[in-house]
Design a protein around this motif. Structure first.
Motif, mmCIF file in Angstrom:
data_model
loop_
_atom_site.group_PDB
_atom_site.id
_atom_site.type_symbol
_atom_site.label_atom_id
_atom_site.label_comp_id
_atom_site.label_asym_id
_atom_site.label_seq_id
_atom_site.Cartn_x
_atom_site.Cartn_y
_atom_site.Cartn_z
ATOM 1 N N TRP A 296 -5.670 -17.857 -18.960
ATOM 2 C CA TRP A 296 -5.731 -18.282 -20.371
ATOM 3 C C TRP A 296 -4.791 -17.432 -21.223
ATOM 4 N N TRP A 297 -4.822 -16.134 -21.005
ATOM 5 C CA TRP A 297 -3.990 -15.226 -21.802
ATOM 6 C C TRP A 297 -2.494 -15.447 -21.534
ATOM 7 N N ILE B 111 -8.327 -23.432 -14.054
ATOM 8 C CA ILE B 111 -9.165 -23.840 -15.194
ATOM 9 C C ILE B 111 -8.750 -23.073 -16.454
ATOM 10 N N GLY B 112 -8.329 -21.807 -16.278
ATOM 11 C CA GLY B 112 -7.878 -21.034 -17.435
ATOM 12 C C GLY B 112 -6.613 -21.598 -18.047
ATOM 13 N N VAL C 68 -5.141 -27.705 -23.112
ATOM 14 C CA VAL C 68 -5.863 -28.635 -24.002
ATOM 15 C C VAL C 68 -6.100 -27.999 -25.368
ATOM 16 N N GLY C 69 -6.261 -26.659 -25.392
ATOM 17 C CA GLY C 69 -6.456 -25.981 -26.662
ATOM 18 C C GLY C 69 -5.215 -26.045 -27.532
ATOM 19 N N GLN C 70 -4.046 -25.878 -26.907
ATOM 20 C CA GLN C 70 -2.797 -25.922 -27.659
ATOM 21 C C GLN C 70 -2.504 -27.313 -28.225
ATOM 22 N N ASN C 71 -3.076 -28.339 -27.617
ATOM 23 C CA ASN C 71 -2.771 -29.711 -28.015
ATOM 24 C C ASN C 71 -3.949 -30.408 -28.699
ATOM 25 N N PRO D 178 -12.889 -32.742 -26.706
ATOM 26 C CA PRO D 178 -13.197 -33.805 -25.742
ATOM 27 C C PRO D 178 -13.072 -33.338 -24.297
ATOM 28 N N PHE D 179 -12.175 -32.371 -24.032
ATOM 29 C CA PHE D 179 -12.034 -31.874 -22.665
ATOM 30 C C PHE D 179 -13.321 -31.208 -22.193
#
Length: 317
Positions: A124-125, A200-201, A207-210, A215-216
């Motif tokens: 994620w980072w 998954i990270g 999905v967070g950036q977009n 919904p994800f």
């Protein structure tokens, strides 16, 4: 055949079998000792032979009927009763055995969870900081789909039974690989956990950036509430086997493998059930556009709470 002499010689066996059967009928098979059980089996065979002899020599309807009743009771307890005991054992394992083994091995499951989540946070980072890292972890086609403002779960719609089956098979395969990876001293198990955590990270970042995080996670949580714990349990099972190989402790290595391998096998039974249920949810519930996202979040939360509550059951409560 001298009827009176034969009855006198055999009657003690009939009475003894009747006593043992009464004891089982009152307290179950567990009320007998090992010697009593062996005696029961021997007496049943003996009395069955007496019944056949009585029919051959026409010793009287009353005696034949009594012997028939006695052998029928014996058959019921020895054969049908044993099947009942087997089902009782399955029921006891579901109610108490699986939660007990989960609690007993929770340190290994916690370590597997930490590897997965730790690698997820790392991915994620780095994915937030470096687009190149994102492209290394996530297929380009998936990245393009999300950047176009769409999620990929719609492909499940219309083929739910097939999709659900494929999801179950894939998740069970991954979980079995994580368990079996224990024989590599846990290296394959750790790799599988780490790789899935990284994936998954990275996807969470994508999905967070977009603007598609809500919904994800609405899609992921209903089945993920069972699927992810099942994968963590599988990882823990693999680490148990690795423990037996690398750190057998007070046991010989072969004895450690038997001891920890048995625990891992017990975990696998529950893992399969969790993944089957999760596959059904992922195929039919999670991608369903008719179901509000808020309900999917609620469902995921309830399922996770129920799973945690179940795994913390204790028989003496």
């Amino acid at each position: 055949m001298n009827l009176k002499r034969w009855i006198a010689r055999r009657e003690a066996n009939w009475k003894r079998l009747d006593v043992l059967l009464r004891q089982i009928e009152k307290g179950g098979l567990k009320s007998l000792s090992a010697l009593d059980i062996r005696e029961l089996a021997s007496l049943y065979r003996s009395v069955s032979g007496d019944l056949a002899r009585a029919r051959t020599h026409h010793v009287g309807d009353r005696l034949i009927q009594n012997l028939q009743t006695l052998t029928a009771r014996g058959y019921s307890q020895i054969y049908q009763g044993s099947r009942h005991q087997e089902w009782q054992s399955v029921r006891d394992f579901i109610l108490w055995g699986f939660p007990a083994i989960v609690q007993k091995t929770r340190a290994y499951t916690a370590l597997a969870t930490a590897i997965f989540l730790g690698m997820g946070l790392i991915a994620w980072w780095f994915a937030w900081q470096d687009p190149v890292f994102m492209s290394l972890m996530v297929p380009e086609k998936l990245i393009e789909t999300v950047r176009d403002g769409k999620l990929w779960m719609g492909s499940i719609l219309g083929i739910e039974p097939l999709a659900s089956t494929n999801i179950m098979i894939n998740n069970i395969r991954v979980s079995f690989s994580a368990v079996a990876g224990g024989v590599t001293a846990g290296l394959l198990t750790i790799y599988i956990l780490a790789l899935n955590g990284l994936l998954i990270g990275a996807i969470a970042t994508l999905v967070g950036q977009n603007g598609l995080a809500y919904p994800f996670w609405a899609f992921v949580l209903p089945h993920g509430a069972l699927e992810l714990p099942a994968i963590f349990l599988a990882g823990g099972a693999g680490l148990l086997i690795a423990r037996a190989i690398v750190f057998p402790g007070k046991y010989k290595r072969i004895d450690a493998l038997k001891y920890y391998g048995t625990q891992a096998a017990q975990l696998v039974f529950g893992i399969i059930v969790l993944l089957v249920i999760a596959g059904l949810i992922e195929g039919f519930f999670s991608p369903n556009p008719v179901i509000p996202d808020s309900l999917k979040y609620l469902t995921g939360g309830i399922l996770f709470i129920l799973l945690v509550t179940y795994c913390n059951r204790e028989k003496n409560r």
